[in-house]
Design a protein around this motif. Structure first.
Motif, PDB file in Angstrom:
ATOM      1  N   ASN A 188       0.836  -1.211   0.000  1.00  0.00           N
ATOM      2  CA  ASN A 188       0.000   0.000   0.000  1.00  0.00           C
ATOM      3  C   ASN A 188       0.865   1.254   0.000  1.00  0.00           C
ATOM      4  OD1 ASN A 188      -2.778  -0.619  -0.065  1.00  0.00           O
ATOM      5  ND2 ASN A 188      -2.742  -1.311   2.069  1.00  0.00           N
ATOM      6  N   ARG A 223       1.437   3.998  -2.766  1.00  0.00           N
ATOM      7  CA  ARG A 223       0.570   5.161  -3.024  1.00  0.00           C
ATOM      8  C   ARG A 223       1.263   6.470  -2.666  1.00  0.00           C
ATOM      9  NH1 ARG A 223      -4.245   2.921  -4.185  1.00  0.00           N
ATOM     10  NH2 ARG A 223      -4.404   0.758  -3.511  1.00  0.00           N
ATOM     11  N   LEU A 264       5.599  -1.983  -8.715  1.00  0.00           N
ATOM     12  CA  LEU A 264       4.373  -2.034  -9.517  1.00  0.00           C
ATOM     13  C   LEU A 264       4.615  -1.598 -10.957  1.00  0.00           C
ATOM     14  CD1 LEU A 264       1.438  -0.661  -7.365  1.00  0.00           C
ATOM     15  CD2 LEU A 264       1.548  -2.856  -8.528  1.00  0.00           C
ATOM     16  N   HIS A 294      -0.138  -7.400  -3.000  1.00  0.00           N
ATOM     17  CA  HIS A 294       0.334  -6.806  -1.741  1.00  0.00           C
ATOM     18  C   HIS A 294      -0.453  -7.400  -0.584  1.00  0.00           C
ATOM     19  CE1 HIS A 294      -2.808  -4.012  -0.336  1.00  0.00           C
ATOM     20  NE2 HIS A 294      -3.118  -3.858  -1.612  1.00  0.00           N
ATOM     21  N   CYS A 319      -3.363  -6.780 -10.084  1.00  0.00           N
ATOM     22  CA  CYS A 319      -2.760  -6.768  -8.752  1.00  0.00           C
ATOM     23  C   CYS A 319      -3.782  -7.316  -7.764  1.00  0.00           C
ATOM     24  CB  CYS A 319      -2.372  -5.338  -8.364  1.00  0.00           C
ATOM     25  SG  CYS A 319      -1.595  -5.254  -6.712  1.00  0.00           S
ATOM     26  N   THR A 326      -4.566  -0.090  -8.145  1.00  0.00           N
ATOM     27  CA  THR A 326      -3.448   0.572  -7.474  1.00  0.00           C
ATOM     28  C   THR A 326      -3.466   2.060  -7.861  1.00  0.00           C
ATOM     29  OG1 THR A 326      -2.007  -0.229  -9.246  1.00  0.00           O
ATOM     30  CG2 THR A 326      -2.113  -1.549  -7.224  1.00  0.00           C
ATOM     31  N   SER A 327      -2.480   2.820  -7.387  1.00  0.00           N
ATOM     32  CA  SER A 327      -2.555   4.278  -7.557  1.00  0.00           C
ATOM     33  C   SER A 327      -2.459   4.675  -9.032  1.00  0.00           C
ATOM     34  CB  SER A 327      -1.395   4.934  -6.802  1.00  0.00           C
ATOM     35  OG  SER A 327      -0.192   4.629  -7.468  1.00  0.00           O
ATOM     36  N   SER A 387       0.940   4.371 -10.582  1.00  0.00           N
ATOM     37  CA  SER A 387       1.495   3.037 -10.849  1.00  0.00           C
ATOM     38  C   SER A 387       1.181   2.577 -12.266  1.00  0.00           C
ATOM     39  CB  SER A 387       0.944   2.024  -9.835  1.00  0.00           C
ATOM     40  OG  SER A 387      -0.429   1.805 -10.044  1.00  0.00           O
TER      41      SER A 387
END
Ligand SMILES: NC(=O)c1ccc[n+]([C@@H]2O[C@H](COP(=O)([O-])OP(=O)(O)OC[C@H]3O[C@@H](n4cnc5c(N)ncnc54)[C@H](OP(=O)(O)O)[C@@H]3O)[C@@H](O)[C@H]2O)c1
Length: 294
Positions: A141, A144, A168, A191, A247, A265-266, A269
């Motif tokens: 995490n 991020r 990532l 993750h 992911c 994900t962010s 990424s």
């Protein structure tokens, strides 16, 4: 839909899996489950004396903070394993004082990203030759908060965040490149949320108390044990419905804990231009070039 558990890992008989950092924490849990499902597991560990005897597993020395060690480990695997079905890029360090790898890279980025970049590249031909093979890279995490372009005084937290964003970007870029060459090898990420492992030993006392075992009745939404923390990487590695470029992480609040599901994900990424820049830099620094191009 039913929650995915270790019992959902399909039979792995006849398959060979390499797990980095398999002597502790999530890597050990992952190796145990894969071996119990019939895989031959290669425990790729820096401290080989610490590697537990797991039935059906063998140990290969791998220090991700040394390109010479990475080359030697990859050569051992290439020459002794007839196939390679799974590579789980799990090992990692967090919150370490400023140090360099043997080759002069900042230790967190060097171990978590560059080491795995080089190791994967050196094993890729063998993965490409094995139908349905997968590479799973373990992120966090923390990605991020990650920024690739920071140029400031060393900050251990920021170094970890950056390395996990790099994990990532690498996993997704590898998938793009694999798709370009066709074939059946896939690259995924996973993750664990917050898992109770030794990774936290260098974190603040408050953080350790917050995720610790003593608060289990109230912190179940914030952290989980290593066995559950390993499930996202096991799912990414073995679930037949999982696809390259995905992911997996916990389904709970802020993805801190819970059952393993496909997660977003962010936005950074998925930045393809950043991923390509990182790739070029990683090839230059490690002197490992991949048999797949953008
Ligand atoms: N636990 C969490 O809450 C959490 C959260 C997000 C992401 N993650 C990620 O999950 C992965 C596994 O972490 P963990 O929680 O299982 O931590 P852990 O219990 O501390 O295990 C880390 C593993 O990485 C190995 N390692 C460290 N440096 C290495 C090197 N230079 N070469 C080879 N192996 C090396 C360690 O080996 P030694 O025994 O030799 O030190 C150990 O086996 C990491 O990528 C971490 O970033 C964990």
């Amino acid at each position: 839909m039913a929650r995915w558990t270790a019992a959902d890992v399909p039979d792995q008989s006849g398959r060979i899996a390499v797990v980095t950092g398999a002597n502790a924490g999530l890597g050990l849990e992952t190796a145990r489950v894969l071996a119990a499902r019939g895989a031959t597991v290669v425990l790729a560990c820096r401290d080989t004396a610490k590697a537990e005897a797991i039935p059906g597993a063998c140990v290969v020395e791998l220090d991700l903070a040394s390109l010479a060690s990475i080359r030697a480990a990859a050569e051992t695997i290439r020459s002794t394993c007839p196939r390679l079905d799974l590579l789980i890029n799990n090992a990692g360090v967090m919150n370490v004082p400023f140090q360099h790898t043997e080759d002069g890279f900042e230790l967190t980025f060097g171990t978590n990203h560059l080491g795995h970049f080089a190791f994967t590249g050196l094993l890729l031909e063998q993965l490409l030759r094995t139908a349905g093979s997968r590479v799973v890279t373990v992120t966090s995490n923390a990605h991020r908060r990650g920024r690739l372009d920071v140029d400031q005084e060393y900050d251990a937290g920021a170094a970890y965040d950056r390395s996990k964003l790099a994990n990532l970007l690498f996993a997704y870029e590898l998938q793009h490149r694999l798709e370009a060459v066709g074939g059946t090898t896939a690259s995924l990420a996973a993750h664990p949320g917050n898992a109770r492992t030794d990774l936290w030993r260098t974190s603040s006392r408050l953080e350790r108390v917050l995720i610790g075992r003593a608060l289990r009745p109230v912190n179940f939404w914030l952290a989980q044990d290593a066995r559950r923390g390993a499930l996202p990487q096991l799912r990414a590695a073995t679930d037949k419905s999982a696809r390259g470029g995905e992911c997996y992480g916990p389904d709970g609040w802020f993805q801190y804990a819970g059952s393993p599901v496909k997660v977003r994900t962010s936005p950074s990424s998925y930045d393809r231009e950043a991923a390509k820049r990182l790739w070029t830099l990683s090839e230059q620094l490690t002197e490992v070039s991949y048999p797949v191009t953008a």
